[in-house]
Motif scaffolding. Structure first.
Motif, PDB file in Angstrom:
ATOM      1  N   ARG A 141       0.824  -1.219   0.000  1.00 40.69           N
ATOM      2  CA  ARG A 141       0.000   0.000   0.000  1.00 40.69           C
ATOM      3  C   ARG A 141       0.854   1.263   0.000  1.00 40.69           C
ATOM      4  O   ARG A 141       0.384   2.352   0.325  1.00 40.69           O
ATOM      5  N   GLY A 142       2.141   1.147  -0.373  1.00 37.26           N
ATOM      6  CA  GLY A 142       2.978   2.321  -0.585  1.00 37.26           C
ATOM      7  C   GLY A 142       3.883   2.699   0.559  1.00 37.26           C
ATOM      8  O   GLY A 142       4.510   3.764   0.529  1.00 37.26           O
ATOM      9  N   SER A 143       3.927   1.892   1.629  1.00 38.08           N
ATOM     10  CA  SER A 143       4.804   2.155   2.781  1.00 38.08           C
ATOM     11  C   SER A 143       4.508   3.503   3.432  1.00 38.08           C
ATOM     12  O   SER A 143       5.400   4.182   3.935  1.00 38.08           O
ATOM     13  N   ILE A 144       3.241   3.885   3.423  1.00 38.86           N
ATOM     14  CA  ILE A 144       2.814   5.142   4.035  1.00 38.86           C
ATOM     15  C   ILE A 144       2.095   4.845   5.347  1.00 38.86           C
ATOM     16  O   ILE A 144       1.858   3.693   5.692  1.00 38.86           O
ATOM     17  N   ASP A 145       1.758   5.904   6.083  1.00 40.55           N
ATOM     18  CA  ASP A 145       1.045   5.735   7.362  1.00 40.55           C
ATOM     19  C   ASP A 145      -0.171   4.831   7.198  1.00 40.55           C
ATOM     20  O   ASP A 145      -0.935   4.976   6.240  1.00 40.55           O
ATOM     21  N   TRP A 146      -0.356   3.936   8.159  1.00 38.05           N
ATOM     22  CA  TRP A 146      -1.516   3.049   8.187  1.00 38.05           C
ATOM     23  C   TRP A 146      -2.105   3.161   9.584  1.00 38.05           C
ATOM     24  O   TRP A 146      -1.844   2.352  10.459  1.00 38.05           O
ATOM     25  N   SER A 147      -2.875   4.214   9.765  1.00 36.79           N
ATOM     26  CA  SER A 147      -3.334   4.566  11.111  1.00 36.79           C
ATOM     27  C   SER A 147      -4.208   3.482  11.727  1.00 36.79           C
ATOM     28  O   SER A 147      -4.139   3.236  12.941  1.00 36.79           O
ATOM     29  N   SER A 148      -5.010   2.805  10.913  1.00 39.94           N
ATOM     30  CA  SER A 148      -5.890   1.775  11.469  1.00 39.94           C
ATOM     31  C   SER A 148      -5.097   0.580  11.996  1.00 39.94           C
ATOM     32  O   SER A 148      -5.611  -0.203  12.798  1.00 39.94           O
ATOM     33  N   ARG A 149      -3.856   0.444  11.559  1.00 47.59           N
ATOM     34  CA  ARG A 149      -2.980  -0.639  12.041  1.00 47.59           C
ATOM     35  C   ARG A 149      -1.887  -0.101  12.959  1.00 47.59           C
ATOM     36  O   ARG A 149      -0.950  -0.820  13.290  1.00 47.59           O
ATOM     37  N   GLN A 150      -1.984   1.179  13.342  1.00 44.45           N
ATOM     38  CA  GLN A 150      -0.967   1.822  14.178  1.00 44.45           C
ATOM     39  C   GLN A 150       0.434   1.639  13.590  1.00 44.45           C
ATOM     40  O   GLN A 150       1.408   1.342  14.294  1.00 44.45           O
ATOM     41  N   ARG A 151       0.545   1.844  12.287  1.00 44.45           N
ATOM     42  CA  ARG A 151       1.825   1.647  11.600  1.00 44.45           C
ATOM     43  C   ARG A 151       2.273   2.983  11.014  1.00 44.45           C
ATOM     44  O   ARG A 151       1.588   3.579  10.179  1.00 44.45           O
ATOM     45  N   GLU A 152       3.433   3.446  11.479  1.00 49.11           N
ATOM     46  CA  GLU A 152       3.974   4.704  10.973  1.00 49.11           C
ATOM     47  C   GLU A 152       4.602   4.483   9.607  1.00 49.11           C
ATOM     48  O   GLU A 152       5.309   3.500   9.369  1.00 49.11           O
ATOM     49  N   GLY A 153       4.349   5.400   8.691  1.00 43.33           N
ATOM     50  CA  GLY A 153       4.843   5.243   7.336  1.00 43.33           C
ATOM     51  C   GLY A 153       6.331   5.536   7.194  1.00 43.33           C
ATOM     52  O   GLY A 153       6.909   6.276   7.994  1.00 43.33           O
ATOM     53  N   ILE A 154       6.922   4.949   6.170  1.00 48.01           N
ATOM     54  CA  ILE A 154       8.294   5.279   5.794  1.00 48.01           C
ATOM     55  C   ILE A 154       8.293   6.550   4.956  1.00 48.01           C
ATOM     56  O   ILE A 154       9.188   7.384   5.070  1.00 48.01           O
ATOM     57  N   PHE A 155       7.242   6.706   4.139  1.00 51.26           N
ATOM     58  CA  PHE A 155       7.186   7.795   3.177  1.00 51.26           C
ATOM     59  C   PHE A 155       5.976   8.697   3.413  1.00 51.26           C
ATOM     60  O   PHE A 155       4.980   8.280   4.012  1.00 51.26           O
ATOM     61  N   VAL A 156       6.084   9.920   2.884  1.00 49.47           N
ATOM     62  CA  VAL A 156       4.989  10.887   2.959  1.00 49.47           C
ATOM     63  C   VAL A 156       3.901  10.507   1.969  1.00 49.47           C
ATOM     64  O   VAL A 156       2.710  10.581   2.270  1.00 49.47           O
ATOM     65  N   ASP A 157       4.297  10.133   0.764  1.00 49.85           N
ATOM     66  CA  ASP A 157       3.322   9.620  -0.195  1.00 49.85           C
ATOM     67  C   ASP A 157       3.953   8.493  -1.004  1.00 49.85           C
ATOM     68  O   ASP A 157       5.168   8.267  -0.957  1.00 49.85           O
ATOM     69  N   ALA A 158       3.116   7.780  -1.724  1.00 48.95           N
ATOM     70  CA  ALA A 158       3.559   6.547  -2.372  1.00 48.95           C
ATOM     71  C   ALA A 158       4.585   6.788  -3.466  1.00 48.95           C
ATOM     72  O   ALA A 158       5.377   5.887  -3.785  1.00 48.95           O
ATOM     73  N   SER A 159       4.620   7.988  -4.049  1.00 50.79           N
ATOM     74  CA  SER A 159       5.570   8.241  -5.132  1.00 50.79           C
ATOM     75  C   SER A 159       7.010   8.189  -4.651  1.00 50.79           C
ATOM     76  O   SER A 159       7.939   8.116  -5.459  1.00 50.79           O
ATOM     77  N   GLN A 160       7.224   8.215  -3.336  1.00 49.78           N
ATOM     78  CA  GLN A 160       8.582   8.097  -2.808  1.00 49.78           C
ATOM     79  C   GLN A 160       9.066   6.650  -2.776  1.00 49.78           C
ATOM     80  O   GLN A 160      10.255   6.406  -2.584  1.00 49.78           O
ATOM     81  N   SER A 161       8.156   5.695  -2.942  1.00 46.43           N
ATOM     82  CA  SER A 161       8.513   4.285  -2.849  1.00 46.43           C
ATOM     83  C   SER A 161       8.834   3.721  -4.226  1.00 46.43           C
ATOM     84  O   SER A 161       7.946   3.529  -5.051  1.00 46.43           O
ATOM     85  N   ILE A 162      10.126   3.480  -4.490  1.00 40.76           N
ATOM     86  CA  ILE A 162      10.542   2.813  -5.726  1.00 40.76           C
ATOM     87  C   ILE A 162      10.562   1.318  -5.426  1.00 40.76           C
ATOM     88  O   ILE A 162      11.424   0.823  -4.701  1.00 40.76           O
TER      89      ILE A 162
END
Length: 713
Positions: free
Chosen positions: A502-523
């Motif tokens: 799902r792009g390594s972004i914040d996943w608040s419903s799973r209490q998971r902090e994202g690596i990136f601000v938006d998905a375009s940062q994930s190569i």
């Protein structure tokens, strides 16, 4: 700095402090510093102390860069005062950093202006050479101007002139190429003046590809210039050359190669391994040794070994432009792999010769840093190194009209330089792709200042990162943990896979902090030029059958092309590229690295599968979401059997709901479908097509072992 034998060594610790080591004799108050200028000597007012075998001078007024200073002792000892560490102080940047846009040789039809930044030099000469001559034809003194820039003007257009700079710095003469030169002779013997107006009409057909909607529309395909056409069956005449890309090749069986093949594949961006002039290949040889090119010597100059007419300095420019123009004419964009983090040999680098000690990073031991592992790290945090990087990027953007940059070992660079580069470049071309390797290298820079993947949030959505977390979660390590495609995953690993998909972004419903601000940062990728190809890794690591390897490989590539973010494919990945078990093939023979076009014939069915996945990704906007809020709203993970990941991409006003099932299990997976109605299958274990493969009227679907299924309704 250490003296040799009984000699003295003297250097500036900063612009107010000088130090001396060696046979320092008493009395201390008879030691002095003098400034020499035009046979005139002036004593410098100093305060002198002696500590731990080091004589220390403090001055009231700062030392002036480019002036000659000597340390003299009571027993007729003397030493030239070197610029030393002073060049690495903030005050040095404040006094001497230059912001002008005229460095290098600026050539017009009426005059040619030379400008080089060398503030610590006492003299600079412009050395002029005739073609194929090793001794200079002429040497012309240059004049020092503002902030340590040396200048000379020659009347008339000097296009094609061979030249170097000769500088007297730190008590010795050094001859250097122009770091801002646009071309050079073979193996970088001399810099060459280029009048760009004279080249603009030569063999050019500049066409801009159609505009790109958003960054996640990109599909990157990485390839080496020489690899692409070197194979016997590439079907081109100029094998391994820039111009080979301009030919429309076919295999003996009639399958497309070269750019027509890339266009058929449907990728959008071609990432070229380094084309900046590099040092490990002898350009004089017709069949030179092979190298990837991560050993730059001239950042503004194209590599000469790829040129057909390589003895003509302008040809490397013309031929590379033809390669880029040909890609653009077919609607394909070009990303350059740029290497600013180090030089091939620091001592031979033009920047080091011109301003010794300035452009490179040093540790507390006063030795050059080696976070890159090749003996030197450039210091992007210094004003003129940052300027050099940005000026060079603008050079490639303006003169070659490229569409993106991939930064090698980007974690060596500082975040401020990368942010400024992104700002300047995106002002020129908003659609430009910028991304790099965000590995945390051991270089003397504060952790929060390194442009690493851990600092992705500081770079916003402007710069992307190779997502090694995605890579390792999908394919695993050669020695270590299994990846998703190996099956037998625990719940935590499956949660990680869902997070990366799902792009390594914040996943608040799973209490998971994202690596990136938006998905375009994930190569998102599972293989690149580095390390084993996925095919080789699967073959080396475990005793998989060929059929299993094909299925696992296909599943991994499917995950790359269906994850949120930007998909990245290694050339030949679609036909199970092999490097015959060589892990680091940077200087392996070309037969190991070349694109094997026979495999293009052999595994044609898998190529069609990947082409189908690319068409599906392009057709359905839900695979290309960029905004984190939109992904959070539309990506839903669903219940699935063991070793199976199932997610739904909720529809928008124009599209259907999409359902993606990834089954890594060695058994078929019976997956319950969540919604009532008729589902259309567009991907199964053998085919990927926009035309539905079949309709499903049940509330349950069977997904075959080690395969993916995509449905919509």
């Amino acid at each position: 700095m250490e003296p040799k034998g009984n000699t003295l060594v003297a250097w500036m610790e900063d612009l107010y402090t000088a130090k001396v080591k060696g046979p320092v004799t008493t009395p201390m108050n008879e030691w002095k510093i003098i400034q020499k200028e035009n046979d005139k000597e002036t004593d410098i007012v100093t305060t002198t102390t002696f500590s731990n075998g080091v004589l220390i001078f403090q001055v009231e007024e700062p030392f002036l860069a480019g002036k000659r200073y000597e340390v003299r002792g009571p027993a007729k000892q003397s030493a030239h005062l070197l610029s030393g560490k002073a060049v690495r102080t903030p005050l040095f940047d404040k006094l001497y950093a230059y912001s002008g846009t005229d460095l290098g040789a600026v050539c017009t039809n009426n005059a040619t202006h030379f400008a080089v930044w060398a503030p610590t030099a006492e003299e600079v000469m412009l050395m002029i050479y005739e073609r194929d001559k090793t001794n200079p034809k002429d040497s012309i003194p240059m004049q020092r101007s503002e902030r340590g820039v040396w200048r000379i003007k020659l009347t008339g257009c000097q296009h094609g002139l061979r030249y170097t700079y000769k500088v007297f710095v730190n008590g010795m003469w050094q001859e250097s190429l122009d770091p801002y030169a646009s071309s050079s002779t073979l193996n970088g013997q001399h810099s060459v003046v280029i009048n760009w107006e004279k080249l603009d009409g030569k063999a050019r057909n500049p066409v801009q590809p159609p505009p790109m909607g958003q960054k996640t529309d990109a599909i990157i395909y990485e390839v080496h210039v020489r690899d692409f056409t070197a194979h016997l069956y590439s079907g081109v005449r100029n094998k391994g050359k820039y111009l080979g890309w301009t030919e429309k090749g076919k295999t003996p069986e009639g399958y497309s190669t070269t750019i027509p093949y890339l266009k058929e594949m449907g990728v959008t961006h071609i990432q070229l391994l380094p084309v900046q002039d590099f040092g490990s290949v002898d350009e004089l040889k017709n069949s030179p040794a092979y190298n990837w090119g991560y050993d730059p010597i001239h950042h503004f100059v194209p590599e000469g070994s790829y040129a057909v007419n390589k003895s003509q300095p302008e040809s490397r420019i013309i031929e590379l432009r033809q390669l880029i123009d040909t890609l653009h004419c077919e609607g394909l964009r070009v990303v350059l792999d740029v290497v600013f983090n180090h030089f091939y040999v620091r001592e031979n680098a033009s920047l080091e010769k011109l301003v010794p000690g300035y452009y490179f990073r040093y540790g507390n031991d006063d030795l050059p840093a080696d976070g890159t592992g090749v003996g030197n790290d450039t210091a992007s945090e210094r004003t003129m190194m940052k300027k050099y990087i940005i000026d060079c990027l603008l050079h490639w953007l303006n003169n070659y009209e490229v569409d993106g940059f991939r930064f090698d070992l980007m974690g060596i660079h500082d975040v401020h330089t990368m942010k400024e580069a992104a700002f300047v470049l995106h002002q020129k071309k908003p659609s430009l792709l910028l991304y790099g390797e965000g590995w945390n290298m051991h270089t003397p820079l504060e952790e929060n200042q390194k442009a690493t993947i851990e600092q992705a949030s500081q770079l916003g959505g402007k710069i992307g990162f190779f997502n090694d977390r995605f890579r390792d979660a999908v394919k695993g390590h050669l020695s270590g943990s299994n990846g998703f495609i190996h099956a037998n995953q625990d719940c935590e690993n499956l949660d990680n896979i869902a997070f990366y998909m799902r792009g390594s972004i914040d996943w608040s419903s799973r209490q998971r902090e994202g690596i990136f601000v938006d998905a375009s940062q994930s190569i998102n990728y599972v293989e690149c030029h580095d390390n084993y190809t996925l095919w080789d890794q699967l073959k080396i690591r475990d005793d998989f059958s060929k059929e299993e390897r094909i299925k696992m490989h296909r599943l991994a590539t499917t995950m790359v092309l269906t994850a949120q973010g930007i998909p990245f494919l290694h050339a030949g990945q679609e036909f199970f590229r092999t490097k015959f078990g060589v892990e680091n093939s940077y200087n392996a023979p070309v037969w190991i690295n070349q694109i094997d076009w026979e495999r293009r014939e052999l595994f044609h069915s898998n190529i069609e599968y990947v082409k189908g996945l690319i068409q599906i990704r392009k057709r359905f906007e839900a695979f290309r979401l960029q905004n984190a809020a939109e992904i959070s709203k539309r990506f839903e993970r669903l219940e699935a059997p063991k070793d199976t990941l199932f997610f739904k991409l909720h529809k928008n006003k124009k599209e259907n709901n999409l359902y993606v099932i990834l089954n890594a299990s060695r058994q078929s997976a019976a997956v319950p479908l969540p919604d009532v109605g008729i589902y259309q299958v567009i991907v199964d274990d053998e085919r990927a097509s926009l035309i539905p493969l079949k309709a499903v009227h049940s509330n349950r679907i069977e997904v075959r072992p080690i395969s993916a299924m995509i449905l919509y309704k």
